[in-house]
Design an enzyme around this catalytic site. Structure first.
Site, PDB file in Angstrom:
ATOM      1  N   SER A  77       0.746  -1.211  -0.047  1.00  0.00           N
ATOM      2  CA  SER A  77      -0.013   0.086   0.167  1.00  0.00           C
ATOM      3  C   SER A  77       1.023   1.134  -0.007  1.00  0.00           C
ATOM      4  CB  SER A  77      -0.917  -0.026   1.184  1.00  0.00           C
ATOM      5  OG  SER A  77      -1.600  -1.075   1.407  1.00  0.00           O
TER       6      SER A  77
HETATM    7  N1  SAH Z   1      -0.345  -4.392   3.876  1.00  0.00           N
HETATM    8  C1  SAH Z   1      -0.013  -4.884   2.644  1.00  0.00           C
HETATM    9  C2  SAH Z   1      -0.902  -4.926   1.649  1.00  0.00           C
HETATM   10  C3  SAH Z   1      -1.082  -5.994   0.795  1.00  0.00           C
HETATM   11  S1  SAH Z   1      -2.637  -6.072  -0.366  1.00  0.00           S
HETATM   12  C4  SAH Z   1       1.024  -4.000   2.348  1.00  0.00           C
HETATM   13  O1  SAH Z   1       1.264  -2.822   2.322  1.00  0.00           O
HETATM   14  O2  SAH Z   1       2.260  -4.956   1.809  1.00  0.00           O
HETATM   15  C5  SAH Z   1      -3.756  -7.127   0.669  1.00  0.00           C
HETATM   16  C6  SAH Z   1      -3.361  -8.515   1.008  1.00  0.00           C
HETATM   17  O3  SAH Z   1      -4.335  -9.274   1.418  1.00  0.00           O
HETATM   18  C7  SAH Z   1      -2.752  -9.391  -0.044  1.00  0.00           C
HETATM   19  O4  SAH Z   1      -1.260  -9.847   0.180  1.00  0.00           O
HETATM   20  C8  SAH Z   1      -3.573 -10.285  -0.017  1.00  0.00           C
HETATM   21  O5  SAH Z   1      -2.902 -11.620  -0.505  1.00  0.00           O
HETATM   22  C9  SAH Z   1      -4.158 -10.657   0.915  1.00  0.00           C
HETATM   23  N2  SAH Z   1      -5.418 -11.322   1.186  1.00  0.00           N
HETATM   24  C10 SAH Z   1      -6.431 -11.338   0.234  1.00  0.00           C
HETATM   25  N3  SAH Z   1      -7.638 -12.068   0.989  1.00  0.00           N
HETATM   26  C11 SAH Z   1      -7.144 -12.441   2.159  1.00  0.00           C
HETATM   27  C12 SAH Z   1      -7.802 -13.072   3.159  1.00  0.00           C
HETATM   28  N4  SAH Z   1      -8.798 -13.703   3.097  1.00  0.00           N
HETATM   29  N5  SAH Z   1      -6.817 -13.595   4.243  1.00  0.00           N
HETATM   30  C13 SAH Z   1      -5.720 -13.112   4.555  1.00  0.00           C
HETATM   31  N6  SAH Z   1      -5.268 -12.334   3.514  1.00  0.00           N
HETATM   32  C14 SAH Z   1      -5.717 -12.204   2.355  1.00  0.00           C
END
Ligand code: SAH
Length: 236
Positions: A77
């Protein structure tokens, strides 16, 4: 809390000997201009080596205010939204925080700095593995990782003083609501696939209050109390 590199610049002279200290302080100055005022959040973001959480080709872009690609088709993000969500969650040193969507682990590390214990759930194995590696290298020992469907929370360690989802949700699910301590705070991007409202939900004396912070656009959380794996086909 463990991230106590006395001089992060010295320890991060990777990438051809480049220290990102100047980029980091410019990022913090920009966050201030954008209205972030929690000094604890600004201090942590001012010393955490964000470039370590992005793939090599993107390192030079790590401090720009935009998301960047990570593995598994996901994104890290943008700094402003990370700061805004952390400020809204307001983690305290004794707090136990649940994070849904570990991703790169950058937000996880910020939480690890500010809270007591962090419980982070991710559904993509390669992302959990990489985040674990990065946080171990930075010597955090208060982060617990779980591979699974984070829309169901992580019942084993509930209740949590704070819950943060870094992917979008259609609604605040029963599991997450049920795993929040009273009093507690939850920061969730709620809406549809394209657009959500970053929402702060607070529980106090059995009463919920809701504050909408801003519009945002996150990748979806796919799971039982999130979005289905595949969007239903549009039928003519
Ligand atoms: N805070 C992270 C954002 C990652 S984007 C950063 O800044 O790097 C959102 C993330 O949620 C992705 O890694 C995706 O794989 C994860 N995700 C999607 N569905 C999910 C679920 N049901 N449980 C856990 N993680 C999930």
């Amino acid at each position: 809390m463990v991230f106590t590199l006395s001089d992060p610049g010295d320890q991060e002279r990777e990438n051809g000997g480049v220290s990102f200290r100047r980029e980091r302080s410019q990022m913090v100055a920009a966050l201030r201009r954008q209205g972030i005022s929690d000094e604890r959040v600004l201090a942590v973001m001012g010393r955490l080596p964000r470039q370590r959480f992005v793939a090599e080709p993107y390192r030079q872009l790590a401090y720009g205010d935009h998301p960047l690609p990570i593995e598994a088709g996901q994104t890290i993000s943008q700094p402003y939204i990370v700061a805004l969500m952390t400020e809204a969650l307001s983690p305290q040193p004794q707090d136990r925080i649940l994070e849904i969507g570990t991703g790169s682990g950058y937000q996880t590390a910020i939480l690890a700095e500010l809270a007591g214990e962090v419980y982070s759930v991710e559904r993509e194995p390669q992302l959990t593995a990489a985040a674990k590696r990065h946080l171990r290298e930075l010597r955090y020992d208060n982060v617990h990782f779980h591979l699974g469907d984070g829309t169901l929370g992580w019942r084993r360690f509930a209740p949590y003083d704070g819950i943060i989802a870094t992917g979008s949700l259609p609604y605040p699910g029963r599991s997450l609501c049920g795993q929040l301590h009273d009093p507690g705070r939850m920061v969730l991007p709620l809406g549809n696939h394209q657009l959500q409202r970053l929402t702060l939900l607070q529980l106090r004396a059995d009463c919920w209050s809701t504050e909408r912070i801003c519009y945002c656009s996150f990748l979806p959380l796919i799971g039982e109390e999130g979005w289905p794996e595949k969007e239903p086909e549009n039928r003519a």
